[in-house]
Design a protein around this motif. Sequence first.
Motif, PDB file in Angstrom:
ATOM      1  N   ARG A  18       8.801  15.888 -31.343  1.00 38.57           N
ATOM      2  CA  ARG A  18       9.460  16.277 -30.087  1.00 38.57           C
ATOM      3  C   ARG A  18       8.818  15.566 -28.907  1.00 38.57           C
ATOM      4  NH1 ARG A  18       4.989  18.168 -27.483  1.00 38.57           N
ATOM      5  NH2 ARG A  18       4.291  20.233 -28.044  1.00 38.57           N
ATOM      6  N   ALA A  20       8.441  16.650 -24.855  1.00 35.21           N
ATOM      7  CA  ALA A  20       8.604  17.890 -24.078  1.00 35.21           C
ATOM      8  C   ALA A  20       8.221  17.665 -22.612  1.00 35.21           C
ATOM      9  CB  ALA A  20       7.758  18.991 -24.716  1.00 35.21           C
ATOM     10  N   PRO A  21       9.022  16.919 -21.885  1.00 32.70           N
ATOM     11  CA  PRO A  21       8.646  16.635 -20.491  1.00 32.70           C
ATOM     12  C   PRO A  21       8.762  17.863 -19.589  1.00 32.70           C
ATOM     13  CG  PRO A  21      10.847  15.786 -20.948  1.00 32.70           C
ATOM     14  CD  PRO A  21      10.301  16.291 -22.261  1.00 32.70           C
ATOM     15  N   SER A  22       7.851  17.960 -18.648  1.00 24.03           N
ATOM     16  CA  SER A  22       7.938  19.006 -17.624  1.00 24.03           C
ATOM     17  C   SER A  22       8.823  18.474 -16.508  1.00 24.03           C
ATOM     18  CB  SER A  22       6.547  19.300 -17.041  1.00 24.03           C
ATOM     19  OG  SER A  22       5.713  19.772 -18.065  1.00 24.03           O
ATOM     20  N   GLU A  54      10.608  21.316 -20.336  1.00 26.87           N
ATOM     21  CA  GLU A  54       9.642  22.366 -20.000  1.00 26.87           C
ATOM     22  C   GLU A  54       9.764  22.688 -18.502  1.00 26.87           C
ATOM     23  OE1 GLU A  54       6.954  22.228 -23.839  1.00 26.87           O
ATOM     24  OE2 GLU A  54       5.845  21.765 -22.023  1.00 26.87           O
ATOM     25  N   TYR A 189       2.002  27.926 -20.159  1.00 29.59           N
ATOM     26  CA  TYR A 189       2.293  26.783 -21.032  1.00 29.59           C
ATOM     27  C   TYR A 189       1.818  27.021 -22.477  1.00 29.59           C
ATOM     28  CZ  TYR A 189       0.961  22.391 -23.289  1.00 29.59           C
ATOM     29  OH  TYR A 189       0.743  21.401 -24.216  1.00 29.59           O
ATOM     30  N   VAL A 193       4.673  26.842 -25.436  1.00 32.19           N
ATOM     31  CA  VAL A 193       4.717  25.649 -26.289  1.00 32.19           C
ATOM     32  C   VAL A 193       4.547  26.023 -27.773  1.00 32.19           C
ATOM     33  CG1 VAL A 193       2.270  24.933 -26.312  1.00 32.19           C
ATOM     34  CG2 VAL A 193       4.027  23.221 -26.069  1.00 32.19           C
ATOM     35  N   ARG A 207       1.426  13.594 -28.502  1.00 30.02           N
ATOM     36  CA  ARG A 207       1.439  13.750 -27.042  1.00 30.02           C
ATOM     37  C   ARG A 207       0.159  13.162 -26.461  1.00 30.02           C
ATOM     38  NH1 ARG A 207       0.560  20.339 -27.211  1.00 30.02           N
ATOM     39  NH2 ARG A 207      -1.503  20.245 -28.160  1.00 30.02           N
ATOM     40  N   LEU A 211      -3.860  16.491 -23.276  1.00 30.28           N
ATOM     41  CA  LEU A 211      -3.549  17.817 -23.813  1.00 30.28           C
ATOM     42  C   LEU A 211      -4.380  18.172 -25.044  1.00 30.28           C
ATOM     43  CD1 LEU A 211       0.293  17.703 -23.241  1.00 30.28           C
ATOM     44  CD2 LEU A 211      -1.343  19.209 -22.108  1.00 30.28           C
TER      45      LEU A 211
HETATM   46  N1  GLU Z   1       5.220  19.440 -20.785  1.00 31.43           N
HETATM   47  C1  GLU Z   1       4.003  18.738 -21.021  1.00 31.43           C
HETATM   48  C2  GLU Z   1       3.927  17.509 -20.124  1.00 31.43           C
HETATM   49  O1  GLU Z   1       4.950  17.091 -19.586  1.00 31.43           O
HETATM   50  C3  GLU Z   1       3.840  18.315 -22.454  1.00 31.43           C
HETATM   51  C4  GLU Z   1       3.606  19.474 -23.336  1.00 31.43           C
HETATM   52  C5  GLU Z   1       3.294  19.160 -24.795  1.00 31.43           C
HETATM   53  O2  GLU Z   1       3.628  18.057 -25.251  1.00 31.43           O
HETATM   54  O3  GLU Z   1       2.745  20.010 -25.446  1.00 31.43           O
HETATM   55  O4  GLU Z   1       2.855  16.982 -19.959  1.00 31.43           O
END
Ligand code: GLU
Length: 308
Positions: A18, A20-22, A54, A189, A193, A207, A211
């Motif tokens: 996946r 998962a952009p904020s 996100e 978050y 997540v 990612r 993170l």
């Molecule tokens: N939403 C997060 C971001 O844009 C990424 C979260 C994830 O990949 O767990 O940095």
Amino acid sequence: MKSRKNSSDNSATNYRGRFAPSTTGPLHFGSLVSAMVSYLDARAAKGEWIVRIEDLDVPRLIKGADTWILNTLEAYGFEWHGPVVYQSQRIQHYSNALAQLSQQDLFYYCQCSRKQIARHARPGAFGYIYPGNCRNKQIDSPVKAASTRLKTDDLNICFTDRFYGNQQQNLLAETGDFIIRRADGLIAYQLAVVVDDADQGITHIVRGSDLIESTARQIYLQQCLHYPTPDYMHHPVVADRQMEKLSKQTGASALPTTGQCQILYRALTFLGQKPPDELKSVTVDAFWHWAIEHWNVNTMPTKMLVPQ
Ligand code: GLU
């Protein structure tokens, strides 16, 4: 927005990744590189790749950023599987997870302000280590401005990152009890997540390395909620010469919607791949065809710096 990938590919493997952009701003070069790593890793494994928006952090949300992000992904030729999922539409799922944690007596409410924490807590590598001030206070309903903290245990969470190797964190010692619902009522978050990755059957999380410090907390939450733990790979983030991650705050500009192939080419070379020069001027489809076929995670560099 259309969902793009034909799901009847019967050579698909057990890989579901996946991006998962904020919704804190448009995609920039750093987020393109991040999307590219997870996409190539999934597609090279003949897996599925989904997009999750996100958008829970309302104060940081930029209106329209979701459409901007999805249009940019589309313009750069990314093909995702199934409908795009929005976290803002999944609040009930997070409440269910909170109820499950509550049944196990795994959290408590905390009224410490940031100032109080800064005064009493030790700074750790990942921020202040919450010293557990409210753990035994028996605040038994979520009073105004109380956050919800997950109780951590004195145990080492270990995992093997496919790029960075063996990792270990003792949550009690290194982060303390951590927030799963914020004092403003928004789901944190870390909880969102974990619930989403489990509900969406994500098997591989790829990612940015910013993170990696959250991963132990997420694995612990997976254990508390009896979810499986996916495979993790963090990749070096694109940074400027001051070693700051490219982001809206450090002035990264939105990706243009013309000349995509040159930008994709540059992103691919950042990832240590060796595309031939002709790839700068082919169609995006031809670009991805080559990139997926030749993806080699082992040549990814440990630093990615943009020249200024
Ligand atoms: N939403 C997060 C971001 O844009 C990424 C979260 C994830 O990949 O767990 O940095």
